[in-house]
Scaffold this motif. Structure first.
Motif, PDB file in Angstrom:
ATOM      1  N   LEU A 135     -59.312 -32.020   9.346  1.00  0.00           N
ATOM      2  CA  LEU A 135     -60.055 -31.987   8.186  1.00  0.00           C
ATOM      3  C   LEU A 135     -61.251 -30.918   8.289  1.00  0.00           C
ATOM      4  N   VAL A 136     -61.221 -29.855   7.412  1.00  0.00           N
ATOM      5  CA  VAL A 136     -62.113 -28.751   7.412  1.00  0.00           C
ATOM      6  C   VAL A 136     -62.894 -28.747   6.104  1.00  0.00           C
ATOM      7  N   THR A 137     -64.343 -28.405   6.369  1.00  0.00           N
ATOM      8  CA  THR A 137     -65.231 -28.858   5.086  1.00  0.00           C
ATOM      9  C   THR A 137     -66.334 -27.575   5.280  1.00  0.00           C
ATOM     10  N   LEU A 138     -67.307 -27.311   4.221  1.00  0.00           N
ATOM     11  CA  LEU A 138     -68.150 -26.486   4.445  1.00  0.00           C
ATOM     12  C   LEU A 138     -69.255 -26.958   5.283  1.00  0.00           C
ATOM     13  N   ILE A 139     -69.769 -26.155   6.045  1.00  0.00           N
ATOM     14  CA  ILE A 139     -70.855 -26.632   6.774  1.00  0.00           C
ATOM     15  C   ILE A 139     -72.201 -27.204   6.092  1.00  0.00           C
ATOM     16  N   LYS A 140     -72.308 -26.987   4.854  1.00  0.00           N
ATOM     17  CA  LYS A 140     -73.362 -27.434   4.030  1.00  0.00           C
ATOM     18  C   LYS A 140     -73.037 -28.938   3.683  1.00  0.00           C
ATOM     19  N   HIS A 141     -71.788 -29.214   3.933  1.00  0.00           N
ATOM     20  CA  HIS A 141     -71.450 -30.817   3.969  1.00  0.00           C
ATOM     21  C   HIS A 141     -72.082 -31.334   4.976  1.00  0.00           C
ATOM     22  N   LEU A 194     -61.849 -23.249  -0.586  1.00  0.00           N
ATOM     23  CA  LEU A 194     -62.943 -24.072  -0.067  1.00  0.00           C
ATOM     24  C   LEU A 194     -64.142 -23.131   0.091  1.00  0.00           C
ATOM     25  N   LYS A 195     -64.114 -22.037   0.254  1.00  0.00           N
ATOM     26  CA  LYS A 195     -64.935 -21.062   0.254  1.00  0.00           C
ATOM     27  C   LYS A 195     -65.757 -21.035  -1.051  1.00  0.00           C
ATOM     28  N   LEU A 196     -64.835 -21.221  -2.210  1.00  0.00           N
ATOM     29  CA  LEU A 196     -65.442 -21.130  -3.547  1.00  0.00           C
ATOM     30  C   LEU A 196     -65.887 -22.346  -4.116  1.00  0.00           C
ATOM     31  N   GLY A 240     -62.882 -29.949   0.817  1.00  0.00           N
ATOM     32  CA  GLY A 240     -62.241 -29.846   2.132  1.00  0.00           C
ATOM     33  C   GLY A 240     -60.618 -29.705   2.213  1.00  0.00           C
ATOM     34  N   PHE A 241     -60.004 -29.397   3.195  1.00  0.00           N
ATOM     35  CA  PHE A 241     -58.598 -29.366   3.264  1.00  0.00           C
ATOM     36  C   PHE A 241     -58.016 -29.724   4.741  1.00  0.00           C
ATOM     37  N   ILE A 242     -56.812 -30.077   4.541  1.00  0.00           N
ATOM     38  CA  ILE A 242     -56.369 -30.692   5.846  1.00  0.00           C
ATOM     39  C   ILE A 242     -54.939 -29.895   6.451  1.00  0.00           C
ATOM     40  N   ASP A 243     -55.199 -29.553   7.500  1.00  0.00           N
ATOM     41  CA  ASP A 243     -54.032 -28.921   8.056  1.00  0.00           C
ATOM     42  C   ASP A 243     -54.000 -28.933   9.814  1.00  0.00           C
ATOM     43  N   SER A 244     -53.084 -28.239  10.283  1.00  0.00           N
ATOM     44  CA  SER A 244     -52.904 -28.204  11.746  1.00  0.00           C
ATOM     45  C   SER A 244     -53.855 -27.866  12.364  1.00  0.00           C
ATOM     46  N   GLN A 304     -66.685 -25.831   8.994  1.00  0.00           N
ATOM     47  CA  GLN A 304     -66.572 -26.832   9.966  1.00  0.00           C
ATOM     48  C   GLN A 304     -65.336 -27.637  10.145  1.00  0.00           C
ATOM     49  N   ILE A 305     -64.932 -28.068  11.404  1.00  0.00           N
ATOM     50  CA  ILE A 305     -63.895 -29.033  11.480  1.00  0.00           C
ATOM     51  C   ILE A 305     -64.533 -30.286  11.752  1.00  0.00           C
ATOM     52  N   GLU A 306     -64.452 -31.217  10.675  1.00  0.00           N
ATOM     53  CA  GLU A 306     -64.950 -32.718  10.876  1.00  0.00           C
ATOM     54  C   GLU A 306     -64.519 -33.589  12.182  1.00  0.00           C
ATOM     55  N   PRO A 307     -65.241 -34.395  12.785  1.00  0.00           N
ATOM     56  CA  PRO A 307     -64.547 -35.299  14.017  1.00  0.00           C
ATOM     57  C   PRO A 307     -63.435 -36.080  13.592  1.00  0.00           C
TER      58      PRO A 307
END
Length: 259
Positions: free
Chosen positions: A121-127, A177-179, A184-188, A211-214
């Motif tokens: 899972l990728v999110t924005l760093i501000k999360h 996501l940038k906008l 967030g989004f899920i990918d490989s 950022q990549i979430e744990p």
């Protein structure tokens, strides 16, 4: 009686030789049609002028068909149609797949595991809050890949506890996501790592924005799905695959693309 038994043995040997020769010729005269999708972004598939030019898929399958001495043709197929084409025999293989991802997986031949992939899972760093489990994704709008199944999230998507928002590929999800159009989004892990390294942004580097979430959404083996009429059988494919693993070819290809 002995003469008859000897004759039967000879005829059996001749039959087996002819069958093997016929199968060999059949494979040689056929083209192995391998499918990849728009979702198979670099480094899986590097496309130039609408043709598969390089990438993990091409390098691995070029090595396999070289070992099997058979021609190969790469065809880009929409993800939603890939299984239909596989079932009908229009294509012979879906390069990057898993039995959990296809609706009628028992209809097809399957290769042994080629390598391991993780969905992250990728999110924005501000999360600020780190996400370590699915329950912490409640009410989030999550970017996903159109036509792709997420077995660990099926119920959460169905119950609308997590909102699914499809895009064609990972590049589209990075842009959304940038906008802040998604949370967030899920990918490989393979695609995410490649894009974070190669993505070009104005003013900021990707690692200052994303950022990549744990949490690990899923971890699974990558297989190749083969049609019932494929000129390459699962046993032939696996024999070639095992050779390439043993001599280090597969490892070298994955390492070349940073896997």
């Amino acid at each position: 009686m002995r003469k008859i038994l000897k004759l039967i043995r000879k005829l059996t040997i001749v039959f087996l030789l002819l069958t093997s020769f016929s199968s060999f010729n059949y494979a040689q005269n056929k083209t192995f049609i391998v499918s990849y999708g728009a979702n198979d972004a670099p480094p899986y598939a590097i496309v130039k002028k609408d043709k598969l030019f390089a990438g993990i898929i091409k390098d691995i399958f070029d090595a396999i068909v070289k070992d099997l001495d058979i021609k190969v043709k790469y065809v880009q197929t929409p993800r939603k149609r890939a299984e239909i084409y596989l079932a009908s025999g229009k294509i012979n293989a879906i390069a990057i797949s898993n039995p959990q991802w296809l609706h009628q997986s028992n209809m097809y031949q399957w290769s042994d595991a080629i390598f391991v992939e993780k969905d992250l899972l990728v999110t924005l760093i501000k999360h600020q809050k780190k996400i370590t489990k699915i329950a912490e994704m409640t009410n989030m709008i999550i970017g996903t890949t159109r036509g792709y199944k997420y077995p660990t999230l099926t119920k959460a998507f169905s119950d609308k506890r997590i909102l699914r928002s499809d895009a064609t590929n990972i590049a589209a999800n990075f842009a959304r996501l940038k906008l802040a159009r998604i949370d967030g989004f899920i990918d490989s892990n393979i695609l995410i790592k490649h894009h974070l390294t190669n993505l070009t942004l104005q003013h900021d580097t990707p690692k200052k924005i994303f950022q990549i979430e744990p949490i690990i959404i899923s971890e699974h083996f990558i297989h190749t799905a083969l049609s019932s009429n494929s000129p390459v059988s699962a046993s032939q494919f696996n024999n070639a695959l095992h050779k390439l693993k043993k001599n280090g070819t597969i490892h070298a290809i994955l390492k070349k693309y940073g896997v």
